[in-house]
Design a protein around this motif. Sequence first.
Motif, short mmCIF file in Angstrom:
data_model
loop_
_atom_site.label_atom_id
_atom_site.label_comp_id
_atom_site.label_asym_id
_atom_site.label_seq_id
_atom_site.Cartn_x
_atom_site.Cartn_y
_atom_site.Cartn_z
N GLN A 116 0.83 -1.20 0.00
CA GLN A 116 0.00 0.00 0.00
C GLN A 116 0.86 1.26 0.00
O GLN A 116 0.55 2.24 -0.68
CB GLN A 116 -0.93 -0.01 1.20
N SER A 122 -6.12 2.34 -1.99
CA SER A 122 -7.00 2.68 -0.87
C SER A 122 -7.09 1.53 0.11
O SER A 122 -6.78 0.37 -0.22
CB SER A 122 -8.40 3.04 -1.39
N ASP A 123 -7.54 1.83 1.33
CA ASP A 123 -7.71 0.78 2.34
C ASP A 123 -8.73 -0.26 1.90
O ASP A 123 -8.56 -1.46 2.16
CB ASP A 123 -8.15 1.41 3.67
N SER A 124 -9.80 0.20 1.25
CA SER A 124 -10.84 -0.74 0.82
C SER A 124 -10.32 -1.71 -0.23
O SER A 124 -10.61 -2.90 -0.19
CB SER A 124 -12.05 0.03 0.27
#
Length: 298
Positions: A116, A122-124
């Motif tokens: 990441q 993104s986190d999702s």
Amino acid sequence: MSFKTIQSYFKFTKEQRTGIFFLFLVIVVMQLVCFFVDFSAVSKEYPEKQKWLSLQSEMDSLIMDAKNSKPKIYLFNPNFITDYKGYKLGMSVQEIDRLLAFRKENKYVNSPKEFQNVTKVSDSLLHVMAPYFKFPDWVNNKKYNTKFKEYTSYQNQAFAKKEKIVLIDINQATKEDLVKIYGIGDAISIRILKQKELLGGFVSMEQMKEVWGLSPEVIENLNTHFKVSIVPDFKKIDINNASLKELAQFYYFRYSLAKEIVTYRSMKGNIKNIEDLTKIKGFPVDKANLIGLYLDFN
């Protein structure tokens, strides 16, 4: 309208009454026939038709299953994700390019968090992709690997005076020699030997970075046990007389580069040294010194 007028409508002659009676009788008979007789058509069954109908039903069920089922995603190492796979998983072009640029520096991501940080996903999206990440065993066993290094370091210090590590020429190494290195199994050892055969021999330990699946830690271990003692005696490529096909078959040349070399020779004459080759479009300048050892400029 009077009753007598109405009554006149129901006065029939004898022939009319007989006709009405027979008409009524015909209607009753027809009703009875419709009630008691089965007029449904007798359908003939054709085996071939039944076979095709059964196949059609199976095809319909398979199509429905395909529409309802989700494509299976297999575990993969995110360091080697392709453009297509990244796109299918939801990554943008910019996110994929960040990872490719990171890998060009010969760096690796070793956890979802590092992935990441490099790609900026993104986190999702990370939550969706992370369950399918599969890192090499040495990444998952970092604690054991650290202990192994400490133990090795301790042993080297303890027996430094009594025993000195003898470096083996990588071109003379066997599969049994390679698998003794921590992090190298049967598959990677075979890959190293095939790479050596493809090149005709290694001229530098830097070429270990070109073997797929070797992490920087494992390459470091290889460098402590192996070296290139002498440049192997392989047949060098006559850069000024080799055909397009021969040049294209060389490990470090692609067909497009081989074509550029042939064009350069025809326009400017013989290639005198590796510096001349670096002027050709598409030539891997960062590997010029290595490539030069495989070429004959006479």
